[in-house]
Write a protein that holds these residues in place. Sequence first.
Motif, PDB file in Angstrom:
ATOM      1  N   THR A 234      70.617  45.721  75.195  1.00 43.61           N
ATOM      2  CA  THR A 234      71.324  46.794  76.277  1.00 43.61           C
ATOM      3  C   THR A 234      69.903  47.493  76.919  1.00 43.61           C
ATOM      4  N   VAL A 235      69.953  47.511  78.213  1.00 44.26           N
ATOM      5  CA  VAL A 235      68.800  48.075  78.888  1.00 44.26           C
ATOM      6  C   VAL A 235      68.883  49.420  79.348  1.00 44.26           C
ATOM      7  N   HIS A 236      70.204  50.169  78.772  1.00 47.63           N
ATOM      8  CA  HIS A 236      70.187  51.521  78.904  1.00 47.63           C
ATOM      9  C   HIS A 236      71.043  51.953  77.367  1.00 47.63           C
ATOM     10  N   ASP A 237      71.680  53.193  77.724  1.00 50.77           N
ATOM     11  CA  ASP A 237      72.269  53.902  76.526  1.00 50.77           C
ATOM     12  C   ASP A 237      73.268  52.834  75.819  1.00 50.77           C
ATOM     13  N   ASN A 238      73.432  53.176  74.701  1.00 45.11           N
ATOM     14  CA  ASN A 238      74.471  52.193  73.991  1.00 45.11           C
ATOM     15  C   ASN A 238      75.578  53.206  73.290  1.00 45.11           C
ATOM     16  N   TYR A 239      76.915  53.109  73.280  1.00 44.66           N
ATOM     17  CA  TYR A 239      77.974  53.934  72.812  1.00 44.66           C
ATOM     18  C   TYR A 239      78.915  53.060  71.812  1.00 44.66           C
ATOM     19  N   GLU A 240      79.170  53.177  70.870  1.00 38.75           N
ATOM     20  CA  GLU A 240      80.275  52.428  70.013  1.00 38.75           C
ATOM     21  C   GLU A 240      80.937  53.417  69.293  1.00 38.75           C
ATOM     22  N   ILE A 241      82.266  53.662  69.826  1.00 39.51           N
ATOM     23  CA  ILE A 241      83.195  54.315  69.424  1.00 39.51           C
ATOM     24  C   ILE A 241      84.197  53.411  68.607  1.00 39.51           C
ATOM     25  N   ILE A 242      84.444  53.863  67.237  1.00 36.84           N
ATOM     26  CA  ILE A 242      85.437  53.160  66.362  1.00 36.84           C
ATOM     27  C   ILE A 242      86.501  54.277  65.869  1.00 36.84           C
ATOM     28  N   ALA A 243      87.672  53.885  66.016  1.00 34.98           N
ATOM     29  CA  ALA A 243      88.768  54.800  65.651  1.00 34.98           C
ATOM     30  C   ALA A 243      89.372  54.475  64.315  1.00 34.98           C
ATOM     31  N   GLY A 244      88.596  53.675  63.509  1.00 37.03           N
ATOM     32  CA  GLY A 244      88.972  53.121  62.176  1.00 37.03           C
ATOM     33  C   GLY A 244      87.923  52.912  61.358  1.00 37.03           C
ATOM     34  N   ASP A 245      88.068  52.002  60.406  1.00 36.44           N
ATOM     35  CA  ASP A 245      87.029  51.407  59.593  1.00 36.44           C
ATOM     36  C   ASP A 245      85.954  50.693  60.380  1.00 36.44           C
ATOM     37  N   SER A 246      84.774  50.717  60.086  1.00 41.26           N
ATOM     38  CA  SER A 246      83.821  49.921  60.134  1.00 41.26           C
ATOM     39  C   SER A 246      83.102  48.993  59.282  1.00 41.26           C
ATOM     40  N   ASN A 247      82.877  47.859  59.014  1.00 41.43           N
ATOM     41  CA  ASN A 247      82.466  47.126  57.924  1.00 41.43           C
ATOM     42  C   ASN A 247      81.495  46.089  58.322  1.00 41.43           C
ATOM     43  N   ILE A 248      80.422  46.154  57.650  1.00 38.25           N
ATOM     44  CA  ILE A 248      79.283  45.201  57.973  1.00 38.25           C
ATOM     45  C   ILE A 248      78.960  44.571  56.616  1.00 38.25           C
ATOM     46  N   PHE A 249      78.979  43.286  56.575  1.00 36.50           N
ATOM     47  CA  PHE A 249      78.584  42.617  55.285  1.00 36.50           C
ATOM     48  C   PHE A 249      77.450  41.707  55.609  1.00 36.50           C
ATOM     49  N   ILE A 250      76.212  41.941  55.155  1.00 35.27           N
ATOM     50  CA  ILE A 250      75.225  41.160  55.525  1.00 35.27           C
ATOM     51  C   ILE A 250      74.880  40.097  53.638  1.00 35.27           C
ATOM     52  N   HIS A 251      74.958  38.962  53.912  1.00 37.95           N
ATOM     53  CA  HIS A 251      74.944  38.167  52.721  1.00 37.95           C
ATOM     54  C   HIS A 251      74.028  36.939  52.824  1.00 37.95           C
ATOM     55  N   LYS A 252      73.674  36.409  51.785  1.00 36.29           N
ATOM     56  CA  LYS A 252      72.728  35.342  51.650  1.00 36.29           C
ATOM     57  C   LYS A 252      73.220  34.112  52.508  1.00 36.29           C
ATOM     58  N   ARG A 253      72.076  33.220  52.806  1.00 32.94           N
ATOM     59  CA  ARG A 253      72.585  32.126  53.539  1.00 32.94           C
ATOM     60  C   ARG A 253      71.410  31.076  52.934  1.00 32.94           C
ATOM     61  N   GLU A 254      71.840  29.695  53.353  1.00 29.24           N
ATOM     62  CA  GLU A 254      70.984  28.625  53.212  1.00 29.24           C
ATOM     63  C   GLU A 254      70.069  28.554  54.246  1.00 29.24           C
ATOM     64  N   ASN A 255      68.923  28.303  54.142  1.00 30.72           N
ATOM     65  CA  ASN A 255      67.818  27.815  55.102  1.00 30.72           C
ATOM     66  C   ASN A 255      67.755  26.481  55.541  1.00 30.72           C
ATOM     67  N   ASP A 256      67.266  25.964  56.452  1.00 28.02           N
ATOM     68  CA  ASP A 256      67.149  24.414  56.780  1.00 28.02           C
ATOM     69  C   ASP A 256      66.747  23.542  55.477  1.00 28.02           C
ATOM     70  N   ALA A 257      66.024  24.099  54.686  1.00 29.65           N
ATOM     71  CA  ALA A 257      65.384  23.289  53.274  1.00 29.65           C
ATOM     72  C   ALA A 257      66.674  23.430  52.327  1.00 29.65           C
ATOM     73  N   GLY A 258      67.827  24.166  52.496  1.00 26.76           N
ATOM     74  CA  GLY A 258      68.962  24.094  51.683  1.00 26.76           C
ATOM     75  C   GLY A 258      68.786  25.154  50.531  1.00 26.76           C
ATOM     76  N   GLU A 259      67.613  26.125  50.794  1.00 28.95           N
ATOM     77  CA  GLU A 259      67.367  27.230  49.763  1.00 28.95           C
ATOM     78  C   GLU A 259      67.983  28.532  50.194  1.00 28.95           C
ATOM     79  N   SER A 260      68.422  29.295  49.227  1.00 35.31           N
ATOM     80  CA  SER A 260      69.180  30.698  49.698  1.00 35.31           C
ATOM     81  C   SER A 260      68.205  31.746  49.942  1.00 35.31           C
ATOM     82  N   GLU A 261      68.433  32.335  51.092  1.00 38.55           N
ATOM     83  CA  GLU A 261      67.714  33.466  51.665  1.00 38.55           C
ATOM     84  C   GLU A 261      68.493  34.748  51.540  1.00 38.55           C
ATOM     85  N   ALA A 262      67.850  35.582  51.069  1.00 42.29           N
ATOM     86  CA  ALA A 262      68.539  37.257  51.445  1.00 42.29           C
ATOM     87  C   ALA A 262      68.739  37.718  52.677  1.00 42.29           C
TER      88      ALA A 262
END
Length: 271
Positions: A234-262
């Motif tokens: 965004t090249v200017h201001d950013n506004y995010e209005i949520i009239a309910g819950d907001s949930n963010i889940f950041i989880h592990k994934r496998e890299n190209d070598a098949g190893e788990s990354e946090a």
Amino acid sequence: MGQNGFQWFIGTCEDRDDPLKMGRIRVRCLGIHTDDLSLVPTDSLPWAYVMAPTTSSSMQGLGETPHFIVQGSQVIGFFKDGEEKQQPIIMGTLPGYNTEDPDISKGFSDPDGVYPSVLGIDDVNSLGRGSLAESHPSVQLRRNLRQTSIPIAGKPHLEQVSQTLTEPEARTSYDERDAKSNAPTLYPFNHVHETESGHVHEIDDTVGGERIHRQHRIGTFEEWHPDGARVLHTVHDNYEIIAGDSNIFIHKRENDAGESEAGNLTITVEG
């Protein structure tokens, strides 16, 4: 209608400012109208209705309306009233190769002299023409706006915070993804929609370069890259209005070598 006397035509759109705002246009037809504006001025041409695809219902504004025919567009159609030739219907547009500036003193041209605005190219968007995509203003703008070496905060060297850290943690950084991830774009797999002011929407099905991209003319954009990564810039201001819950889940994934990354959450504020 549709029987004896069927009349079809190819022509040029000279007026799209429909006073009824119904998407009608005025068309000068080859072999029917002269290019002499003193004999047949643009405002004497009959209004033509434009056929819509079945994805638009032509009912109560549902679907995509109005059409995107501009003055200077080459169109093909037929006359609903046959040999009377006063009720034209437009079936579609015809692309071409632009070699001359519009001549506003004659018909079969954009009376405002706007289109074509660039000569020596055809009417297919350069974003959809393989290597030519790199020269498109939207790509160049994303490359110019790209942020690199964005610093990531390290752990501070404070006794009250850590008794084991003997020196400040080295700061690292990250870069914004390159536009398109520098992936290829091949004709005819990139489907492009661009507006007159420069807003762009792409759905690219190029094998190995599958992307979705939308961009505002001043540079704000969102792009989904071939590996599924998403960049929102965004090249200017950013506004995010949520009239309910907001949930963010950041989880592990496998890299190209098949190893788990946090997964990590990085927030950098430049103040």
